[in-house]
Design a protein around this motif. Sequence first.
Motif, mmCIF file in Angstrom:
data_model
loop_
_atom_site.group_PDB
_atom_site.id
_atom_site.type_symbol
_atom_site.label_atom_id
_atom_site.label_comp_id
_atom_site.label_asym_id
_atom_site.label_seq_id
_atom_site.Cartn_x
_atom_site.Cartn_y
_atom_site.Cartn_z
ATOM 1 N N ASN A 182 0.801 -1.220 0.000
ATOM 2 C CA ASN A 182 0.000 0.000 0.000
ATOM 3 C C ASN A 182 0.840 1.280 0.000
ATOM 4 O O ASN A 182 0.312 2.367 -0.225
ATOM 5 N N ILE A 183 2.137 1.154 0.262
ATOM 6 C CA ILE A 183 2.992 2.332 0.351
ATOM 7 C C ILE A 183 3.421 2.801 -1.040
ATOM 8 O O ILE A 183 3.847 2.006 -1.878
ATOM 9 N N ASP A 184 3.314 4.110 -1.261
ATOM 10 C CA ASP A 184 3.761 4.724 -2.513
ATOM 11 C C ASP A 184 5.256 4.434 -2.701
ATOM 12 O O ASP A 184 6.061 4.711 -1.803
ATOM 13 N N PRO A 185 5.664 3.880 -3.854
ATOM 14 C CA PRO A 185 7.078 3.556 -4.090
ATOM 15 C C PRO A 185 8.020 4.745 -3.902
ATOM 16 O O PRO A 185 9.206 4.557 -3.610
ATOM 17 N N PRO A 241 2.129 8.256 3.628
ATOM 18 C CA PRO A 241 2.780 7.706 2.435
ATOM 19 C C PRO A 241 2.001 6.538 1.851
ATOM 20 O O PRO A 241 2.434 5.920 0.880
ATOM 21 N N ASN A 242 0.843 6.235 2.452
ATOM 22 C CA ASN A 242 0.038 5.070 2.080
ATOM 23 C C ASN A 242 -0.914 5.457 0.945
ATOM 24 O O ASN A 242 -1.939 6.098 1.175
ATOM 25 N N VAL A 243 -0.561 5.074 -0.273
ATOM 26 C CA VAL A 243 -1.336 5.494 -1.445
ATOM 27 C C VAL A 243 -2.734 4.886 -1.434
ATOM 28 O O VAL A 243 -3.699 5.495 -1.918
ATOM 29 N N ALA A 244 -2.882 3.703 -0.872
ATOM 30 C CA ALA A 244 -4.207 3.083 -0.755
ATOM 31 C C ALA A 244 -5.075 3.852 0.229
ATOM 32 O O ALA A 244 -6.294 3.974 0.045
ATOM 33 N N ALA A 245 -4.457 4.401 1.268
ATOM 34 C CA ALA A 245 -5.197 5.202 2.243
ATOM 35 C C ALA A 245 -5.630 6.530 1.633
ATOM 36 O O ALA A 245 -6.745 7.003 1.880
#
Length: 357
Positions: free
Chosen positions: A116-119, A303-307
């Motif tokens: 889920n973390i943005d690369p 930093p959690n792109v899914a969040a």
Amino acid sequence: MKNIIKASVAIIVVCILLFLVNDYLNKSSGKAGNDTVTIYNWGEYIDPELIAQFEEESGYRVVYETFDSNEAMMTKIEQGGTSYDIAVPSEYAIEKMKENNLLLPIDHSKIPNLKNIDPYFLDLSFDPKNEFSIPYFWGTVGIVYNPSLLDGQTFESWEALWDPSLKGEILLVDGAREVIGMGLNSLGYSLNSTNENELQEATDKLKKLTPNVKAIIGDEVTQLMVNEEAAVALTWSGQAADMMWENEELDYAVPQEGSNLWFDNMVIPKTAANVEGAHAFINFMLDAENSAQNADYVGYSTPNVAAVSLMDEEVTSDERFYPPEEQRDNLEVYNNLGLELLGKYNELFLEFKMSSN
């Protein structure tokens, strides 16, 4: 002879009792092992409801303690008084903790939510391949200000802070890296400068700011700005967001000369008593819904792109707090300067503070 034997027995009994008491106290303060996860975090840096939810879902009991600086956190972990299972240091502190062998490697196979973390926030210079740390929050250092108390300043440049009209109106956070870094950036230098001439030049310039400085303080800056007792403050983006939520007159800017881009990551200290529980907690916090809830509560950027996809778009599209990648190119991460040079920064900061008094 009998008296010597009695005395020896008494000493042994006392030693045993002290050992048992110490063992009990250690367990009570976070060394309870496999049924407890002991967390060491910044103050007001997690939604308490998530701790209760983790306890309910995992069956672990959480012991939660807070610190107010990376240095205090590192000292306590190095001393080993409490077996913290999770700590949340900043990037330069992570680098230093690695050097001092204070961290355990993280088993990524036990953290499926890492996807889920943005690369962009992974594999950074302070921890390649995220061997020892997992992203938690990120943000910037900038200026929060109240336009209604000012004469049109917008703080696109650090230079605006030296405007004589701001006499006694500026609050500064009590941090050497932040304040000396601001001075360096205002001169076009790196906030990680190791050049003594540049450092002295920045300090000399900061001394000229002293008439404008109302106070150099910690968390009190929030209430002072909310209550409109000062017009301007140097602060972190998340703290600025909290202020702006309470007082809609406030605004936030990161000057164009550059500033600090910081990262706080979760780590597992080497003295952890519950490594399995630590991995479970990290994975829990990386769940999209949990991460979104935490970001809404704390106010810092996730930093959690899914969040992000679950959060209010008005929040996540605000470039003051979620600057796009091209804007981040002008920002710097704090480097681990080493003990000697960090001492120099602290010495110069103290010199500036004394001039402010």
